[in-house]
Scaffold this motif. Structure first.
Motif, PDB file in Angstrom:
ATOM      1  N   PHE A  57       1.581  15.512 -30.672  1.00 18.89           N
ATOM      2  CA  PHE A  57       1.701  14.982 -29.180  1.00 18.89           C
ATOM      3  C   PHE A  57       0.939  13.496 -30.076  1.00 18.89           C
ATOM      4  O   PHE A  57       1.289  12.315 -30.438  1.00 18.89           O
ATOM      5  CB  PHE A  57       1.269  15.151 -28.312  1.00 18.89           C
ATOM      6  N   ILE A  58      -0.291  13.874 -30.157  1.00 21.73           N
ATOM      7  CA  ILE A  58      -0.571  12.539 -31.059  1.00 21.73           C
ATOM      8  C   ILE A  58      -0.762  12.267 -32.703  1.00 21.73           C
ATOM      9  O   ILE A  58      -0.675  11.059 -32.677  1.00 21.73           O
ATOM     10  CB  ILE A  58      -2.740  13.169 -30.649  1.00 21.73           C
ATOM     11  N   GLY A  59      -0.563  13.649 -33.144  1.00 23.77           N
ATOM     12  CA  GLY A  59      -0.113  13.539 -34.127  1.00 23.77           C
ATOM     13  C   GLY A  59       0.818  12.210 -34.813  1.00 23.77           C
ATOM     14  O   GLY A  59       1.467  11.387 -35.587  1.00 23.77           O
ATOM     15  N   TYR A  67       1.239  17.891 -41.594  1.00 25.43           N
ATOM     16  CA  TYR A  67       0.988  18.807 -42.561  1.00 25.43           C
ATOM     17  C   TYR A  67       1.247  19.632 -41.200  1.00 25.43           C
ATOM     18  O   TYR A  67      -0.131  19.318 -40.075  1.00 25.43           O
ATOM     19  CB  TYR A  67      -0.245  19.085 -43.406  1.00 25.43           C
ATOM     20  N   ASP A  68       2.268  20.506 -40.295  1.00 24.65           N
ATOM     21  CA  ASP A  68       2.086  21.162 -38.831  1.00 24.65           C
ATOM     22  C   ASP A  68       2.745  22.388 -39.048  1.00 24.65           C
ATOM     23  O   ASP A  68       3.934  22.442 -40.305  1.00 24.65           O
ATOM     24  CB  ASP A  68       3.049  20.280 -37.956  1.00 24.65           C
ATOM     25  N   ASN A  69       2.301  23.817 -38.345  1.00 24.69           N
ATOM     26  CA  ASN A  69       3.447  24.761 -38.337  1.00 24.69           C
ATOM     27  C   ASN A  69       4.301  24.356 -36.927  1.00 24.69           C
ATOM     28  O   ASN A  69       5.117  25.982 -37.625  1.00 24.69           O
ATOM     29  CB  ASN A  69       2.613  26.103 -38.238  1.00 24.69           C
ATOM     30  N   SER A 100       3.945  25.423 -34.591  1.00 22.74           N
ATOM     31  CA  SER A 100       3.624  25.867 -33.282  1.00 22.74           C
ATOM     32  C   SER A 100       3.600  25.467 -31.963  1.00 22.74           C
ATOM     33  O   SER A 100       4.002  26.495 -30.716  1.00 22.74           O
ATOM     34  CB  SER A 100       2.374  26.900 -33.456  1.00 22.74           C
ATOM     35  N   ASN A 101       2.415  24.044 -31.734  1.00 17.22           N
ATOM     36  CA  ASN A 101       3.294  23.630 -30.420  1.00 17.22           C
ATOM     37  C   ASN A 101       3.834  22.389 -31.139  1.00 17.22           C
ATOM     38  O   ASN A 101       4.037  21.591 -30.043  1.00 17.22           O
ATOM     39  CB  ASN A 101       1.670  23.414 -29.897  1.00 17.22           C
ATOM     40  N   GLY A 102       3.677  22.101 -32.361  1.00 18.21           N
ATOM     41  CA  GLY A 102       4.678  20.299 -32.625  1.00 18.21           C
ATOM     42  C   GLY A 102       6.397  21.197 -32.398  1.00 18.21           C
ATOM     43  O   GLY A 102       6.478  21.647 -32.570  1.00 18.21           O
ATOM     44  N   HIS A 105      -7.461  14.612 -38.739  1.00 19.52           N
ATOM     45  CA  HIS A 105      -7.396  16.759 -38.752  1.00 19.52           C
ATOM     46  C   HIS A 105      -7.176  16.770 -36.687  1.00 19.52           C
ATOM     47  O   HIS A 105      -8.395  16.727 -36.516  1.00 19.52           O
ATOM     48  CB  HIS A 105      -8.638  16.899 -39.206  1.00 19.52           C
ATOM     49  N   LEU A 106      -5.837  16.877 -37.054  1.00 19.89           N
ATOM     50  CA  LEU A 106      -5.699  16.501 -35.408  1.00 19.89           C
ATOM     51  C   LEU A 106      -5.119  18.078 -34.841  1.00 19.89           C
ATOM     52  O   LEU A 106      -4.994  18.741 -33.989  1.00 19.89           O
ATOM     53  CB  LEU A 106      -4.641  16.092 -35.255  1.00 19.89           C
ATOM     54  N   ALA A 107      -5.063  19.025 -35.723  1.00 18.60           N
ATOM     55  CA  ALA A 107      -4.220  20.578 -36.244  1.00 18.60           C
ATOM     56  C   ALA A 107      -5.124  21.467 -35.152  1.00 18.60           C
ATOM     57  O   ALA A 107      -6.612  21.343 -35.549  1.00 18.60           O
ATOM     58  CB  ALA A 107      -4.342  21.231 -37.317  1.00 18.60           C
ATOM     59  N   ASN A 109      -6.231  24.790 -32.044  1.00 22.58           N
ATOM     60  CA  ASN A 109      -5.028  25.608 -30.888  1.00 22.58           C
ATOM     61  C   ASN A 109      -4.798  24.649 -29.552  1.00 22.58           C
ATOM     62  O   ASN A 109      -6.665  23.693 -29.398  1.00 22.58           O
ATOM     63  CB  ASN A 109      -5.344  26.858 -30.761  1.00 22.58           C
ATOM     64  N   THR A 110      -4.435  23.811 -28.652  1.00 26.10           N
ATOM     65  CA  THR A 110      -4.204  23.500 -27.510  1.00 26.10           C
ATOM     66  C   THR A 110      -3.646  23.961 -26.865  1.00 26.10           C
ATOM     67  O   THR A 110      -3.980  23.168 -25.372  1.00 26.10           O
ATOM     68  CB  THR A 110      -3.605  21.610 -27.848  1.00 26.10           C
ATOM     69  N   ASP A 111      -3.610  25.345 -26.479  1.00 26.94           N
ATOM     70  CA  ASP A 111      -2.457  25.747 -25.515  1.00 26.94           C
ATOM     71  C   ASP A 111      -4.559  26.693 -24.773  1.00 26.94           C
ATOM     72  O   ASP A 111      -5.239  27.678 -25.152  1.00 26.94           O
ATOM     73  CB  ASP A 111      -2.437  27.399 -25.798  1.00 26.94           C
ATOM     74  N   GLY A 134     -12.824  29.271 -24.665  1.00 27.35           N
ATOM     75  CA  GLY A 134     -12.671  29.320 -26.662  1.00 27.35           C
ATOM     76  C   GLY A 134     -12.409  28.146 -26.901  1.00 27.35           C
ATOM     77  O   GLY A 134     -12.720  27.610 -28.011  1.00 27.35           O
ATOM     78  N   TYR A 135     -11.964  26.732 -26.730  1.00 25.15           N
ATOM     79  CA  TYR A 135     -11.774  25.772 -26.812  1.00 25.15           C
ATOM     80  C   TYR A 135     -12.140  24.640 -27.026  1.00 25.15           C
ATOM     81  O   TYR A 135     -12.265  24.355 -28.267  1.00 25.15           O
ATOM     82  CB  TYR A 135     -10.638  24.659 -25.234  1.00 25.15           C
ATOM     83  N   ALA A 136     -13.234  24.464 -25.545  1.00 24.91           N
ATOM     84  CA  ALA A 136     -14.212  23.356 -26.618  1.00 24.91           C
ATOM     85  C   ALA A 136     -15.579  24.441 -27.443  1.00 24.91           C
ATOM     86  O   ALA A 136     -15.723  23.808 -28.557  1.00 24.91           O
ATOM     87  CB  ALA A 136     -15.350  23.713 -25.162  1.00 24.91           C
ATOM     88  N   GLY A 167     -14.637  26.481 -29.524  1.00 21.75           N
ATOM     89  CA  GLY A 167     -14.194  25.712 -30.955  1.00 21.75           C
ATOM     90  C   GLY A 167     -13.885  24.448 -31.705  1.00 21.75           C
ATOM     91  O   GLY A 167     -14.453  24.870 -33.386  1.00 21.75           O
ATOM     92  N   LYS A 168     -14.274  23.643 -30.378  1.00 20.49           N
ATOM     93  CA  LYS A 168     -14.600  22.370 -31.291  1.00 20.49           C
ATOM     94  C   LYS A 168     -15.708  21.891 -31.642  1.00 20.49           C
ATOM     95  O   LYS A 168     -16.189  21.650 -32.761  1.00 20.49           O
ATOM     96  CB  LYS A 168     -14.090  21.208 -29.671  1.00 20.49           C
ATOM     97  N   ILE A 169     -16.934  22.586 -31.200  1.00 27.14           N
ATOM     98  CA  ILE A 169     -18.124  22.817 -31.432  1.00 27.14           C
ATOM     99  C   ILE A 169     -18.392  23.279 -32.729  1.00 27.14           C
ATOM    100  O   ILE A 169     -18.810  22.372 -33.749  1.00 27.14           O
ATOM    101  CB  ILE A 169     -18.924  23.779 -31.001  1.00 27.14           C
ATOM    102  N   ASN A 224      -9.134  13.101 -21.336  1.00 27.28           N
ATOM    103  CA  ASN A 224      -7.455  13.129 -21.557  1.00 27.28           C
ATOM    104  C   ASN A 224      -7.086  12.313 -22.221  1.00 27.28           C
ATOM    105  O   ASN A 224      -6.531  11.164 -21.610  1.00 27.28           O
ATOM    106  CB  ASN A 224      -7.157  13.567 -19.844  1.00 27.28           C
ATOM    107  N   VAL A 225      -5.729  12.360 -23.163  1.00 24.17           N
ATOM    108  CA  VAL A 225      -5.074  11.457 -23.951  1.00 24.17           C
ATOM    109  C   VAL A 225      -3.721  11.869 -22.915  1.00 24.17           C
ATOM    110  O   VAL A 225      -3.378  13.083 -23.335  1.00 24.17           O
ATOM    111  CB  VAL A 225      -4.676  11.988 -25.258  1.00 24.17           C
ATOM    112  N   ILE A 226      -3.268  10.636 -22.622  1.00 19.12           N
ATOM    113  CA  ILE A 226      -1.607  11.292 -21.658  1.00 19.12           C
ATOM    114  C   ILE A 226      -0.366  10.088 -22.977  1.00 19.12           C
ATOM    115  O   ILE A 226      -0.730   9.520 -23.460  1.00 19.12           O
ATOM    116  CB  ILE A 226      -1.793  10.862 -20.900  1.00 19.12           C
TER     117      ILE A 226
END
Ligand SMILES: NC(=O)c1ccc[n+]([C@@H]2O[C@H](COP(=O)([O-])OP(=O)(O)OC[C@H]3O[C@@H](n4cnc5c(N)ncnc54)[C@H](O)[C@@H]3O)[C@@H](O)[C@H]2O)c1
Length: 328
Positions: A22-24, A41-43, A45-47, A86-88, A90-92, A156-158, A160-162, A186-188
């Motif tokens: 989305f952002i990328g 560069y993207d796998n 998985s969500n892109g 660097h945006l890649a 897991n965003t689920d 787990g998301y937070a 992972g970011k830390i 939140n980016v929309i």
């Protein structure tokens, strides 16, 4: 009139991890037409390839479908670039409750591989997309600035970011990288693949008679448009000098207002032209395990530097809803 280039002439070859997301993909929409040499560069998985197909075939654009966990491939791909965006990750956020290892792999290990690849290739500058969720319950009832702590993540998301921020920071100090870390609200906008606006629209299309608001209905968060997010990151990058003494900087990024979830529901219903929908509030304290119902961050640091989001959170929500509905 010439429109100013996003990164001026500071950078020439830019590597965007998560570039089909989305952002990328919105970042590519700015950088590629402005003539930068860009690698996404993207796998996937969500892109989605359809988010970036407008750039495929352009001489200054390369798409590499590969995984951040494939370090050898990542090193080959990043060589020769002068900036990594660097945006890649897991965003689920909801799904990671079932598979918490995704935040370790697709966020922490992915970021470790990114900075290690940069070290091996002699690339110094990295922009990183972190989140206000790193503040955990600290930001539930008051707006917090970048120096708030201790950081005790509740998802787990937070976490992972830390972990990712920590590796970027230590590579800056140990190996001469320079890191600009942005903790977003939140980016929309268009092309969202998850989040409350996406969710409300899809559920109302299935059943326009009833809208379930998960959680206690008191959620409120800071929403801002994707182009403002990209512009804010570029502004912070270009206007913060980093050196060996201070090789890494952290900014909160967003608007200085929040939108309650009930207001989002009202805007979505208005824009979908639904007048008789019954709103049901689930009544649980959290919408899902790891949910952070209220996220308040101050954005004074980036404001003092000279950048401010133009739209309020409510205004941004309405525009994003209209874009998701194809109305603008
Ligand atoms: N959208 C928001 O509100 C928001 C808020 C805070 C932080 N962020 C961060 O901004 C970044 C971009 O978010 P987004 O909303 O565009 O999400 P997104 O899911 O659309 O983009 C992430 C991209 O990374 C890719 N990816 C994931 N794991 C990968 C891997 N192992 N190898 C290669 N590619 C991989 C996905 O396919 C996807 O295209 C993420 O790091 C996210 O955590 C987003």
């Amino acid at each position: 009139m010439t429109v100013a280039r996003l990164l001026k002439d500071r950078y020439r070859k830019i590597f965007v991890s998560g570039g089909a997301g989305f952002i990328g993909s919105h970042l590519l929409d700015i950088l590629v037409p402005q003539g930068y040499e860009v690698t996404a560069y993207d796998n996937l998985s969500n892109g989605k390839i359809e988010f970036i197909e407008q750039h495929i075939g352009k001489p200054n654009f390369t798409f590499i479908r590969a995984d951040m966990l494939d370090r050898k491939r990542l090193i080959e791909a990043v060589r020769g670039h002068d900036l990594v965006w660097h945006l890649a990750a897991n965003t689920d956020i909801i799904g990671s409750h079932e598979r918490p290892e995704r935040d370790l792999r697709d966020c922490v290990e992915a970021t470790f591989n990114m900075v290690e690849a940069m070290r091996q290739c002699g690339i110094r500058d990295i922009v990183f997309s972190s989140t206000g969720a790193v503040y955990g319950s600290l930001c539930e009832d008051r707006a917090v600035s970048e120096d708030a702590g201790p950081l005790c993540p509740i998802s787990g998301y937070a976490a992972g970011k830390i972990g990712s921020e920590a590796f970027i920071c230590c590579y800056c100090h140990m190996y001469g990288l320079r890191g600009w870390i942005f903790r977003f609200g939140n980016v929309i906008g268009a092309r969202m693949t998850h989040g409350v606006i996406y969710d409300f629209i899809h559920r109302l299309r299935e059943n326009p008679d009833e809208l379930l608001i998960k959680g206690d209905g008191r959620q409120e968060k800071n929403y801002f448009l994707v182009e403002e997010c990209i512009e804010g990151m570029a502004f912070g990058l270009l206007n913060t000098e980093l050196d060996d003494q201070k090789p890494c900087e952290i900014f909160n990024l967003g608007t200085d207002s929040v939108t309650p979830v009930t207001k989002i529901a009202q805007i979505v219903l208005e824009e979908m032209g639904l007048k008789n929908t019954r709103i049901v509030i689930e009544g649980t304290p959290r919408a899902w395990p790891g949910d952070q119902p209220r996220v308040h961050i101050t954005v004074e640091k980036i404001n003092r530097l000279g950048w401010k989001a133009r739209l309020s959170s409510d205004e941004a929500v309405r525009i994003a809803v209209r874009r998701m509905l194809g109305k603008e």
